[in-house]
Design an enzyme around this catalytic site. Structure first.
Site, PDB file in Angstrom:
ATOM      1  N   HIS A   1       0.920  -1.074  -0.061  1.00 49.82           N
ATOM      2  CA  HIS A   1      -0.133   0.119   0.062  1.00 49.82           C
ATOM      3  C   HIS A   1       1.002   1.205  -0.124  1.00 49.82           C
ATOM      4  O   HIS A   1       0.520   2.164   0.845  1.00 49.82           O
ATOM      5  CB  HIS A   1      -0.858   0.094   1.240  1.00 49.82           C
TER       6      HIS A   1
ATOM      7  N   ASP B   1      -3.897  -5.468  -6.326  1.00 46.80           N
ATOM      8  CA  ASP B   1      -3.271  -6.729  -5.746  1.00 46.80           C
ATOM      9  C   ASP B   1      -4.168  -7.996  -6.136  1.00 46.80           C
ATOM     10  O   ASP B   1      -3.724  -9.005  -5.956  1.00 46.80           O
ATOM     11  CB  ASP B   1      -2.954  -6.594  -4.584  1.00 46.80           C
TER      12      ASP B   1
ATOM     13  N   HIS C   1     -12.863  -3.357   1.999  1.00 52.80           N
ATOM     14  CA  HIS C   1     -12.423  -1.854   2.437  1.00 52.80           C
ATOM     15  C   HIS C   1     -12.572  -0.855   1.298  1.00 52.80           C
ATOM     16  O   HIS C   1     -12.173   0.324   1.656  1.00 52.80           O
ATOM     17  CB  HIS C   1     -11.203  -1.821   3.127  1.00 52.80           C
TER      18      HIS C   1
ATOM     19  N   TYR D   1      -3.483  -6.890  10.328  1.00 51.17           N
ATOM     20  CA  TYR D   1      -4.119  -6.440   8.990  1.00 51.17           C
ATOM     21  C   TYR D   1      -5.555  -5.598   9.620  1.00 51.17           C
ATOM     22  O   TYR D   1      -5.643  -4.648   8.761  1.00 51.17           O
ATOM     23  CB  TYR D   1      -4.659  -7.950   8.583  1.00 51.17           C
TER      24      TYR D   1
END
Ligand code: FEO
Length: 395
Positions: A24, A84, A146, A193
């Site tokens: 990220h 990803d 998310h 995470y």
């Protein structure tokens, strides 16, 4: 990593990224690497659930070819746009241009703006189904878990939930299941995470879990898109998510500070002694030296945070400033915060640290504690008391 059958007719065909250490855009340190999981379901129709990060496209294609010719894929379920998980789409669509991509409306928009492919796309909403023959896939929109485009895919006959990022871990391993790996490492990565990616989304996560639980669908296995598959007791990670999302904390404190010549560090250590004297566990981190992903993880279940900085140009030091910007974004409601720091001729760090976090949802204790130059014996005693009083407020 070769393909592996996780359930009859369902294969894990993704890739392990052993060497990734920054994720990220360097916002997340992946000390144990990661994986990009992709699941191939072979039925009368063949479906691929998510792909992998672009540089791993060839590995994905080779894994699929162990099971079926890539050209045979009928559907590609895109649970999430982020690269990803979608990066291999252009390579796949070159080989199976008639495959239909399935995802939310936001996903359609996002994939187009990433890859500009003229692909056949079917938009789905919560409750929509796709029959593959013997099996049926059911889709559940999961906006902001998310990203706005996020979706879960559920295989009804196998009671298998494929929730993409949710319940994932950045954890590279040659093993595929939760019961095969070290449990402390696994839960540490799952917590890391959640803390670093999902923390601010707690209310959304709780609502989604409640929705799934209300629907009564049985979940025997959770196959996320990073890390290992939860098969021994999927309820374990679901319950951990509920606890984290509810903001449950323990009577613990984290001190995160940056120091220029050591005076602020002296204060930090004495404050820590005061906290310990009150019977409260504390962790102490110099943010200039410590992996901030780790600090955020330790903050997730801690009730109290103390932030310290030396004053530099009437402001805080740069590493603590960057760290507090991240903390602000996490919106850690229900936590108590306090501030401290040393200065030379004019202060500023304590005031600026409070300012940066004023809309973070935390409560602040008093106005903080500041010391000119190096703390003397009395000032160190005041730091000790400051820590002790702070600890008492964590009940
Ligand atoms: Fe693993 Fe939101 O991507």
């Amino acid at each position: 990593m070769a393909a592996i059958e996780i359930l009859p007719g369902i294969y894990s065909v993704g890739a392990v990224d052993w060497n990734v250490r920054n994720f990220h855009g360097h916002t997340y340190t992946t000390q144990r690497g990661s994986s990009y999981n992709s699941y191939l379901i072979v039925d009368e129709k063949t479906a691929l659930v998510d792909t992998v990060y672009g540089p791993f496209s060839l590995e994905l294609l080779e894994n699929i070819r162990e099971i079926v010719p890539v050209e045979k894929i009928d559907y590609i379920i895109a649970n999430h746009v982020e690269t990803d998980h979608s990066g291999a789409l252009p390579a796949l669509m070159e080989l199976c241009p008639r495959a239909k991509i399935i995802g939310t409306a936001r996903c359609k928009e996002g994939l187009y703006k990433n890859y500009y492919g003229e692909w056949d796309f079917r938009e789905v909403k919560s409750g929509d189904e796709l029959s593959l023959g013997r099996r049926t896939l059911v889709f559940l929109e999961a906006p902001m878990i998310h990203w706005p485009d996020s979706m879960f895919t559920y295989c009804r006959q196998d009671c298998l939930l494929m929730p993409n990022d949710a319940f994932g871990q950045h954890y590279a391993t040659s093993l595929r299941f939760d019961d095969q790996v070290d449990q402390c490492s696994l839960m540490d990565e799952a917590e890391k995470y959640y803390a670093n990616i999902l923390w601010p989304l707690g209310p959304v996560i709780l609502k989604k879990i409640e929705e799934v639980q209300r629907s009564g669908i049985p979940i025997k296995m959770i196959a996320p898109s990073h890390g290992v598959i939860w098969r021994r007791d999927p309820g374990r990670i679901i319950n951990s998510y509920i606890s984290w999302a509810q903001g449950k904390t323990e009577k613990k404190a984290v001190i995160a500070y940056e120091t220029m010549w050591g005076a602020t560090e002296k204060m930090a250590r004495k404050i820590a002694e005061g906290i310990i004297s009150a019977g409260v566990e504390v962790k102490l981190y110099n943010v200039a030296e410590t992996d901030r992903t780790e600090i955020i993880t330790r903050m997730l279940t801690s009730r109290g945070f103390l932030f310290g900085s030396s004053t530099h140009d009437n402001d805080m030091l740069p590493n603590i400033a960057a760290f507090l910007e991240i903390v602000k974004g996490l919106r850690p409601k229900g936590r108590l915060a306090a501030f401290f720091g040393s200065y030379g001729w004019a202060g500023g760090a304590v005031k600026e640290m409070r300012e940066i976090l004023k809309d973070s949802g935390m409560e602040f204790q008093s106005s903080g504690i500041s010391v000119k130059y190096v703390p003397d014996k009395d000032e160190l005693k005041a730091c000790f008391e400051f820590g002790k009083q702070f600890a008492k407020l964590l009940d």
